[in-house]
Design a protein around this motif. Structure first.
Motif, PDB file in Angstrom:
ATOM      1  N   ALA B 135      19.317  29.750   9.738  1.00 24.25           N
ATOM      2  CA  ALA B 135      20.656  28.981  10.426  1.00 24.25           C
ATOM      3  C   ALA B 135      21.063  28.241   9.211  1.00 24.25           C
ATOM      4  O   ALA B 135      20.499  27.684   8.053  1.00 24.25           O
ATOM      5  CB  ALA B 135      19.891  27.994  11.271  1.00 24.25           C
ATOM      6  N   ASP B 136      22.407  27.605   9.467  1.00 25.86           N
ATOM      7  CA  ASP B 136      22.919  26.750   8.378  1.00 25.86           C
ATOM      8  C   ASP B 136      22.444  25.290   8.547  1.00 25.86           C
ATOM      9  O   ASP B 136      21.838  24.844   9.570  1.00 25.86           O
ATOM     10  CB  ASP B 136      24.330  26.894   8.445  1.00 25.86           C
ATOM     11  N   ASP B 259      13.179  16.915  -0.933  1.00 25.19           N
ATOM     12  CA  ASP B 259      12.531  15.964   0.035  1.00 25.19           C
ATOM     13  C   ASP B 259      11.471  16.519   0.737  1.00 25.19           C
ATOM     14  O   ASP B 259      12.044  17.550   1.473  1.00 25.19           O
ATOM     15  CB  ASP B 259      13.563  15.107   0.832  1.00 25.19           C
ATOM     16  N   PRO B 260      10.081  16.236   0.877  1.00 22.61           N
ATOM     17  CA  PRO B 260       9.194  17.248   1.596  1.00 22.61           C
ATOM     18  C   PRO B 260       9.439  17.286   3.120  1.00 22.61           C
ATOM     19  O   PRO B 260       9.187  18.474   3.752  1.00 22.61           O
ATOM     20  CB  PRO B 260       7.797  16.407   1.500  1.00 22.61           C
ATOM     21  N   SER B 261      10.030  16.002   3.781  1.00 19.17           N
ATOM     22  CA  SER B 261      10.379  16.233   5.213  1.00 19.17           C
ATOM     23  C   SER B 261      11.464  17.051   5.270  1.00 19.17           C
ATOM     24  O   SER B 261      11.362  17.710   6.489  1.00 19.17           O
ATOM     25  CB  SER B 261      10.562  14.718   5.598  1.00 19.17           C
ATOM     26  N   VAL B 262      12.212  17.306   4.631  1.00 16.13           N
ATOM     27  CA  VAL B 262      13.462  18.122   4.567  1.00 16.13           C
ATOM     28  C   VAL B 262      12.868  19.356   4.397  1.00 16.13           C
ATOM     29  O   VAL B 262      13.229  20.502   5.329  1.00 16.13           O
ATOM     30  CB  VAL B 262      14.572  18.135   3.630  1.00 16.13           C
ATOM     31  N   MET B 263      12.075  19.794   3.607  1.00 14.79           N
ATOM     32  CA  MET B 263      11.627  21.155   3.057  1.00 14.79           C
ATOM     33  C   MET B 263      10.776  21.422   4.282  1.00 14.79           C
ATOM     34  O   MET B 263      10.968  22.915   4.622  1.00 14.79           O
ATOM     35  CB  MET B 263      10.761  21.142   2.104  1.00 14.79           C
ATOM     36  N   SER B 267      12.604  24.763   6.221  1.00 11.81           N
ATOM     37  CA  SER B 267      11.876  26.051   5.665  1.00 11.81           C
ATOM     38  C   SER B 267      12.406  26.463   4.378  1.00 11.81           C
ATOM     39  O   SER B 267      13.051  25.689   3.809  1.00 11.81           O
ATOM     40  CB  SER B 267      11.722  27.184   6.800  1.00 11.81           C
ATOM     41  N   ASP B 268      12.416  27.849   4.249  1.00 14.94           N
ATOM     42  CA  ASP B 268      12.738  28.435   3.180  1.00 14.94           C
ATOM     43  C   ASP B 268      14.448  28.681   3.001  1.00 14.94           C
ATOM     44  O   ASP B 268      14.410  29.912   3.033  1.00 14.94           O
ATOM     45  CB  ASP B 268      11.995  29.313   2.739  1.00 14.94           C
ATOM     46  N   THR B 269      15.136  27.864   2.606  1.00 14.61           N
ATOM     47  CA  THR B 269      16.625  28.262   2.250  1.00 14.61           C
ATOM     48  C   THR B 269      16.512  28.433   0.887  1.00 14.61           C
ATOM     49  O   THR B 269      15.770  27.919  -0.105  1.00 14.61           O
ATOM     50  CB  THR B 269      17.469  26.986   2.523  1.00 14.61           C
ATOM     51  N   GLU B 274      16.124  27.412  -5.005  1.00 19.97           N
ATOM     52  CA  GLU B 274      16.528  27.335  -6.509  1.00 19.97           C
ATOM     53  C   GLU B 274      16.402  25.992  -7.095  1.00 19.97           C
ATOM     54  O   GLU B 274      16.157  25.872  -8.191  1.00 19.97           O
ATOM     55  CB  GLU B 274      18.093  27.642  -6.194  1.00 19.97           C
ATOM     56  N   VAL B 275      16.422  25.050  -6.173  1.00 19.03           N
ATOM     57  CA  VAL B 275      16.096  23.588  -6.783  1.00 19.03           C
ATOM     58  C   VAL B 275      14.950  23.511  -7.576  1.00 19.03           C
ATOM     59  O   VAL B 275      14.480  23.162  -8.675  1.00 19.03           O
ATOM     60  CB  VAL B 275      16.279  22.518  -5.963  1.00 19.03           C
ATOM     61  N   LYS B 276      13.930  23.941  -6.605  1.00 18.46           N
ATOM     62  CA  LYS B 276      12.531  23.984  -7.137  1.00 18.46           C
ATOM     63  C   LYS B 276      12.412  25.155  -8.396  1.00 18.46           C
ATOM     64  O   LYS B 276      11.502  24.432  -9.207  1.00 18.46           O
ATOM     65  CB  LYS B 276      11.655  24.632  -5.943  1.00 18.46           C
ATOM     66  N   ILE B 277      12.924  25.796  -8.522  1.00 18.01           N
ATOM     67  CA  ILE B 277      12.636  26.823  -9.807  1.00 18.01           C
ATOM     68  C   ILE B 277      13.434  26.122 -10.784  1.00 18.01           C
ATOM     69  O   ILE B 277      12.546  26.069 -11.966  1.00 18.01           O
ATOM     70  CB  ILE B 277      13.313  28.241  -9.480  1.00 18.01           C
ATOM     71  N   LEU B 278      14.386  25.686 -10.694  1.00 17.26           N
ATOM     72  CA  LEU B 278      15.012  24.969 -12.153  1.00 17.26           C
ATOM     73  C   LEU B 278      14.254  23.639 -12.386  1.00 17.26           C
ATOM     74  O   LEU B 278      14.175  23.380 -13.569  1.00 17.26           O
ATOM     75  CB  LEU B 278      16.389  24.585 -11.518  1.00 17.26           C
ATOM     76  N   GLU B 279      13.589  23.131 -11.411  1.00 19.96           N
ATOM     77  CA  GLU B 279      12.864  21.962 -11.694  1.00 19.96           C
ATOM     78  C   GLU B 279      11.589  22.339 -12.505  1.00 19.96           C
ATOM     79  O   GLU B 279      11.274  21.577 -13.429  1.00 19.96           O
ATOM     80  CB  GLU B 279      12.464  21.295 -10.381  1.00 19.96           C
ATOM     81  N   THR B 280      11.086  23.365 -12.099  1.00 19.41           N
ATOM     82  CA  THR B 280       9.964  24.055 -12.731  1.00 19.41           C
ATOM     83  C   THR B 280      10.305  24.082 -14.093  1.00 19.41           C
ATOM     84  O   THR B 280       9.568  23.916 -15.015  1.00 19.41           O
ATOM     85  CB  THR B 280       9.278  25.480 -12.007  1.00 19.41           C
ATOM     86  N   PHE B 281      11.526  24.641 -14.410  1.00 23.19           N
ATOM     87  CA  PHE B 281      12.005  25.023 -15.804  1.00 23.19           C
ATOM     88  C   PHE B 281      12.146  23.749 -16.552  1.00 23.19           C
ATOM     89  O   PHE B 281      11.678  23.807 -17.653  1.00 23.19           O
ATOM     90  CB  PHE B 281      13.228  25.678 -15.667  1.00 23.19           C
ATOM     91  N   TYR B 282      12.494  22.923 -15.851  1.00 24.18           N
ATOM     92  CA  TYR B 282      12.733  21.819 -16.769  1.00 24.18           C
ATOM     93  C   TYR B 282      11.256  20.869 -17.086  1.00 24.18           C
ATOM     94  O   TYR B 282      11.117  20.120 -18.121  1.00 24.18           O
ATOM     95  CB  TYR B 282      13.419  20.741 -15.896  1.00 24.18           C
ATOM     96  N   SER B 283      10.421  21.181 -16.169  1.00 16.90           N
ATOM     97  CA  SER B 283       9.092  20.473 -16.268  1.00 16.90           C
ATOM     98  C   SER B 283       8.313  21.147 -17.453  1.00 16.90           C
ATOM     99  O   SER B 283       7.687  20.710 -18.319  1.00 16.90           O
ATOM    100  CB  SER B 283       8.320  20.589 -14.955  1.00 16.90           C
ATOM    101  N   MET B 284       8.751  22.419 -17.463  1.00 19.86           N
ATOM    102  CA  MET B 284       8.154  23.376 -18.511  1.00 19.86           C
ATOM    103  C   MET B 284       8.458  23.092 -19.922  1.00 19.86           C
ATOM    104  O   MET B 284       7.894  22.742 -20.718  1.00 19.86           O
ATOM    105  CB  MET B 284       8.314  24.867 -18.405  1.00 19.86           C
ATOM    106  N   LEU B 285       9.872  22.742 -19.977  1.00 22.36           N
ATOM    107  CA  LEU B 285      10.678  22.397 -21.090  1.00 22.36           C
ATOM    108  C   LEU B 285      10.117  20.970 -21.521  1.00 22.36           C
ATOM    109  O   LEU B 285      10.119  20.627 -22.778  1.00 22.36           O
ATOM    110  CB  LEU B 285      12.278  22.091 -20.802  1.00 22.36           C
ATOM    111  N   GLN B 286       9.570  20.089 -20.646  1.00 21.84           N
ATOM    112  CA  GLN B 286       9.234  18.818 -21.118  1.00 21.84           C
ATOM    113  C   GLN B 286       7.392  18.878 -21.535  1.00 21.84           C
ATOM    114  O   GLN B 286       7.320  18.452 -22.559  1.00 21.84           O
ATOM    115  CB  GLN B 286       9.040  18.124 -19.824  1.00 21.84           C
ATOM    116  N   CYS B 287       6.774  19.838 -20.796  1.00 18.80           N
ATOM    117  CA  CYS B 287       5.366  20.095 -21.303  1.00 18.80           C
ATOM    118  C   CYS B 287       5.118  21.000 -22.141  1.00 18.80           C
ATOM    119  O   CYS B 287       4.299  20.682 -23.015  1.00 18.80           O
ATOM    120  CB  CYS B 287       4.391  20.231 -20.041  1.00 18.80           C
TER     121      CYS B 287
END
Ligand SMILES: Nc1nc2c(ncn2[C@@H]2O[C@H](COP(=O)(O)OP(=O)(O)O)[C@@H](O)[C@H]2O)c(=O)[nH]1
Ligand SMILES: [Mg+2]
Lengths: 649, 382
Positions: B135-136, B259-263, B267-269, B274-287
């Motif tokens: 659903a949209d 936002d956890p409540s939105v997630m 569910s899994d849009t 995509e937001v999550k994966i890009l975030e993971t990438f950036y966290s990796m770049l940091q650590c």
């Protein structure tokens, strides 16, 4: 004008790659550029009087110099300007002085001071070259120089009788072509030669007037006006402290205070009764937090203060930024209560971010009120503990130790606000100045009134009748009734119908004032918050892309190219993208460490390119400090502050 | 999208017949069709007919044309796909080689022929024809004076309305102007929601803002709804959800989707994933920066070492006009998969896809650290 701009920009980027290394020692360092470029720059920073002289004649003399000589010359001139800045000696003369004195700064300075011409800087026609007079050498220290420098100013004013009759203040109606060019950033010199190129639409201001004199005339009698922003973590007691201060000073009507007391008690929020003085909207009172800048006026012994009560809550930091952007000095309030200070300071509180922001916005003078000392029984140990923690932090942020004062107090109980503490616990160990005296002791910043006019629009609202008003801080220059202004980035003309400060009508306003300007000749929807009103003969630049030298703060993820950010520039808030990481710099030396870094981690310094989604009005930091600063935020956190080093058109 | 017919030979050449059923399918079609492909579909063509007396009249006729595509245009607002190219099949109205512009239409089949159907395209057909409907979600990102009304479908984030008004600040004694401005602003936002959000399809409407703007707006909207007896709003009240966002700018949507409540609710849009994966990438770049690479050269080097754990790649790279370059990206994806890596193809219409696109369009999280490569190519310098 635009022709100059182009040359300036081109030359700057193409020929002097190394420029980046030199610039970038600390975030507020003054700016150094290569000698070969210098003539293309309006050196407004140092020479408030003669900014455009540099464009014309000097290259002939300087062209004969070798590169090292040029460099030496530059540093000598910088040094002299530092010492004699207030004299505003035309660059061309400075060059002469430096050369005849063989790059000896001291000799040059004495020579300048002995030169009758500069005893009379106010009137001297700057077109003729200064006769070179190498004279007896006196060791000069800056202190004594200042004294010498200031006397002639007043003296000449009196002798030459430039005190203008009041009616002359309507600048447009009474052109005073007879008055000698005594220095505006657009002086006669430039109008004479550049004027021809410029479209003279409508009534431009008569350029032959002297803002310094006008200022003295208009404001000489008044107390120095200072804008003070109050910052600190939410619930530190900022509003209460200020509310109480205002009460003690008799600025709040007894009856109103009584009413606040009654009403706040009814709501069960009696502890907020003083805060209500500043938190005026129902929304703010019900929620017990400040949401937008509250403004209030009060007076100290020597100063008239406009207080800006900034919201402390994280979500309202954009409002706080626009408040701090308008301030001359800052008062930080911290809660001394055990655990509370720590929350505000160590654990993601706003104390740090606020201090950082205020510093990045160019505020250098800072006082810290260690508040709520009543909750720790006026403990000296607690006070000292907090002072020590803050001291090292503030130094790190870039405040000079001598510019920061700490004062113990309690807003709610009113201790040490306007008079010495009566509470034994406090008076037994503290006999420094009370809060009011600390505020009174702030140094008044220099008002750049001789520079071209700029005002950043912070608010737009309907006035009486069909007209509408904008308000904001006059960043530089002066503005008079009837003046024509250019509204950037849209580049629309408007005419100043009337002016006021705090509802009091004025005929002229100066740099540092927060003025309300009634505009005509322009549609209200063509003006937006963040726009810059400027002098049409000396407009700001407009661009969507620029380079900035930034300092990256404590970020959780590194910055890369393509990073979306929210750009804060004066009152403007715009989405932007960090489009390129040009180079990473050594934080202390400013040298390039790496070209095209892959990413920028926390506490790094770099040159980056920023792309804004639509054109904005801006200036190089070197041209105008006030409009050359930017702040980058994302996700409600400030991630970097920067200085504009290059505008890409 | 409905798959009607699929004919591919061993070499991967062939045609596929599809029927777009919803606006989102136009986006899929846009990503499938490249310059040089041929498309066959019915279209309207203006034809000049000459009567025996010599007078000419022009008529609009519906006819089926096959064009060799030279130009592709996608209008994100209208979800319209416009193809331009030369006619390559005999037709009673249109000469061979004559130019024609073909608008793909909803519920009308079209046939797409490619010299070579690569794995990326075939994969997109699978996604597009997947009958399980997600659903949209609608989202209103706002701050005082600024609001974006967005519609988030599986592969698109569409800004349906942007409200940008200046609201006078609160000034002492002149609070009315502020409040009037605010009310007008809220009203505009509410009208935009009513106009652009189809409550039959959308199962969740997020109202996101800093401070109390969302609460105030929500209150205003439902007070007004009660006053005006607005059934649509009142019946769908439970679909609204208030969330925090740091600003009213579009990119704050990223925070909202995290936002956890939105997630939990939506569910899994794809957008949130995509937001999550890009975030993971950036966290990796940091650590561990040695395990986070970006840029074609670097990522290819990492792939050669079979180091890629997750490949993040923007779909706009596959819309590249340069056939060889496109092939290289396809090969990269296939090779990462062969080596057991995960590939996430970002939609350039989603918020993090936009960011990835700015970040060269391709990035990778590595299994093990690799020495940082010297940037020998300064080609990106302009
Ligand atoms: N005990 C004590 N409480 C104080 C003092 N100053 C403020 N407070 C309380 O701290 C709370 C927050 O005050 P407020 O002025 O709204 O803080 P702001 O968010 O910094 O503006 C209120 O409940 C005040 O009554 C103080 O000096 N002593
Ligand atoms: Mg407050």
């Amino acid at each position: 004008m635009s022709r100059h701009r182009d040359i300036r920009n081109m030359d700057y980027s193409d020929e002097y790659e190394g420029y980046d290394d030199v610039y970038g020692h600390s975030i507020d360092d003054d700016y150094y550029i290569s000698p070969s470029n210098r003539q293309f720059m309006y050196n407004r920073e140092n020479s408030t009087r003669s900014s455009e002289d540099g464009i014309k004649e000097e290259d002939e003399v300087e062209a004969q110099l070798t590169d090292t000589e040029k460099l030496k010359l530059e540093s000598c001139i910088d040094e002299i300007n530092r010492i004699l800045g207030s004299l505003n000696i035309p660059r061309i003369d400075l060059v002469d002085f430096v050369l005849t004195n063989k790059f000896d700064v001291e000799k040059a300075v004495s020579a300048i001071l002995d030169d009758p011409k500069f005893r009379q800087t106010e009137q001297s026609e700057r077109k003729e070259k200064a006769p070179v007079q190498p004279t007896t050498i006196q060791p000069t220290d800056p202190e004594s120089v200042k004294v010498v420098a200031s006397t002639p100013k007043t003296a000449t004013n009196v002798t030459k009788g430039f005190e203008l009759p009041q009616k002359d203040l309507k600048l447009n109606s009474t052109p005073r072509s007879q008055s000698p060019a005594s220095g505006r950033a657009t002086p006669v010199l430039s109008t004479a030669s550049d004027g021809a190129e410029e479209p003279r639409i409508g009534k431009f201001r008569d350029t032959k007037f002297d803002p310094q004199q006008l200022y003295k005339k208009e404001r000489g009698e008044e107390k120095e006006h200072l804008y003070m922003v109050v910052i600190g973590h939410v619930d530190a007691g900022k509003s209460t402290l200020m509310g109480r201060l205002l009460c003690e000073l008799g600025q709040v009507n007894q009856r109103i205070m009584h009413k606040y007391e009654q009403e706040s008690r009814k709501l069960g929020k009696q502890s907020f009764m003083y805060a209500w003085v500043l938190d005026e909207t129902g929304e703010e009172r019900n929620r017990g937090i400040t949401m937008d800048i509250g403004r209030f006026q009060f007076e100290t012994k020597t100063k008239s203060i406009t207080l800006l009560d900034a919201p402390g809550h994280k979500d309202f930091i954009p409002n706080m930024i626009s408040g701090a952007g308008q301030a001359d000095v800052a008062l930080m309030v911290v809660d001394a209560t055990r655990g509370e200070f720590e929350t505000g300071f160590d654990f993601g509180g706003q104390t740090r971010e606020h201090a950082l922001l205020v510093r990045s916005l160019g505020v250098t003078q800072f006082a810290v009120a260690i508040n709520k000392l009543d909750t720790v029984s006026w403990s000296k140990e607690r006070f000292d503990e907090i002072v020590n923690k803050l001291k090292s932090f503030l130094k790190h942020v870039g405040f000079k130790e001598s510019d920061v004062t700490f004062v113990p107090c309690s807003g709610l109980t009113g201790q040490n606000l306007v008079s010495k503490p009566t509470e034994n616990g406090l008076s037994s160990w503290y006999n420094g100045p009370c809060l009011l005296d600390v505020i009174d002791n702030f140094k008044s910043p220099i008002r750049p009134i001789s520079k071209p006019f700029r005002l950043s629009v912070n608010d737009i609202f309907k006035g009486t009748g069909s007209a509408f008003c904008v308000s904001g801080r006059v960043e530089t220059g002066t503005l008079s009734m009837g003046d024509k202004v250019l509204v950037c980035p849209k580049k629309e003309y408007a005419v100043v119908k009337s002016l006021s400060i705090d509802e009091i009508p004025k005929t002229v306003v100066f740099a540092g004032d927060q003025a309300t300007v009634t505009l005509s000749g322009i549609e209200m929807q063509n003006v937006a918050i963040g726009n810059i009103l400027c002098d049409p003969q000396n407009p700001v630049q407009v661009a969507t892309r620029f380079q900035a030298r930034i300092v990256v703060f404590n970020v959780t993820v590194p910055m890369t190219k393509g990073f979306p950010v929210v750009l804060h520039h004066q009152s403007l808030v715009e989405p932007a993208v960090v489009s390129k990481l040009v180079s990473q710099l050594n934080k202390s030396t400013g040298e390039i460490m790496k070209k095209h870094p892959r990413f920028l981690g926390k506490n790094t310094s770099a040159i980056v390119e920023i792309q804004v989604s639509k054109p904005i009005a801006l200036e190089l930091y070197s041209d105008c400090k006030e409009l050359g600063r930017v702040m980058l935020r994302i996700g409600g956190v400030t991630i970097a502050a920067g200085l504009i080093t290059k505008i890409i058109i | 999208m409905k798959l009607v017919e699929k004919y591919l030979d061993k070499e991967g050449e062939g045609h596929i017949v599809l029927i777009p059923e919803e606006p989102e399918d136009m986006w899929h079609a846009y990503n499938l069709i490249s310059e040089g492909d041929s498309v066959r579909s019915t279209t309207i063509r203006k034809v000049q007919t000459e009567s025996s007396t010599g007078s000419s009249s022009s008529n609009r006729v519906r006819t089926t044309l096959t064009i060799s595509v030279e130009n592709i245009d996608f209008d994100t607002q209208a979800c319209m796909l416009r193809l331009k190219g030369r006619n390559i099949e005999e037709n009673q109205y249109v000469k061979m080689g004559a130019y024609h512009t073909l608008d793909l239409e909803l519920n009308r089949k079209f046939s797409l022929r490619k010299q070579y159907w690569d794995s990326i395209s075939l994969e997109r057909i699978d996604t597009a024809c997947d009958p399980t409907k997600i659903a949209d979600v609608a989202a209103v990102i706002m701050q005082e004076g600024l609001a974006h009304v967005c519609l988030i479908t599986p592969s698109m984030t569409l800004i349906r309305a942007k409200i940008d008004v200046s609201i006078p600040r609160k000034r002492k004694g002149f609070v009315q102007q502020h409040e009037k401005g605010l009310t007008k602003f809220y009203d505009n936002v509410m009208q935009a929601i009513l106009r652009h959000v189809n409550f039959d399809i959308v199962k969740c409407i997020l109202i996101a803002s800093p401070g109390f703007v969302r609460d105030q707006f929500y209150e205003y909207m439902f007070q007004t709804a009660v006053k005006t007896d607005n059934k649509v709003l009142l019946e769908n009240k439970s679909k609204f959800m208030l969330v925090h966002a740091s600003s009213g700018f579009k990119h704050s949507l990223k925070e909202v989707l995290q936002d956890p409540s939105v997630m939990a609710k939506i569910s899994d849009t794809k957008a949130a994933g995509e937001v999550k994966i890009l975030e993971t990438f950036y966290s990796m770049l940091q650590c561990e920066p040695a395990r986070a690479f970006y840029g074609k050269k670097h990522v290819e080097k990492a792939n050669e070492a079979q180091a890629i754990e997750t490949l993040l790649i923007s779909d706009n790279l596959f819309r590249c006009q340069d056939v060889n370059l496109r092939k290289e990206y396809v090969k990269l994806v296939e090779s990462v998969r062969e080596n057991g890596g995960d590939v996430k193809i970002f939609s350039s219409l989603h918020i993090s896809g936009e960011q990835l696109e700015q970040l060269t369009g391709v990035a990778a999280i590595l299994r093990f650290p690799m020495p940082e490569l010297e940037d020998d190519d300064e080609s990106e310098e302009d």
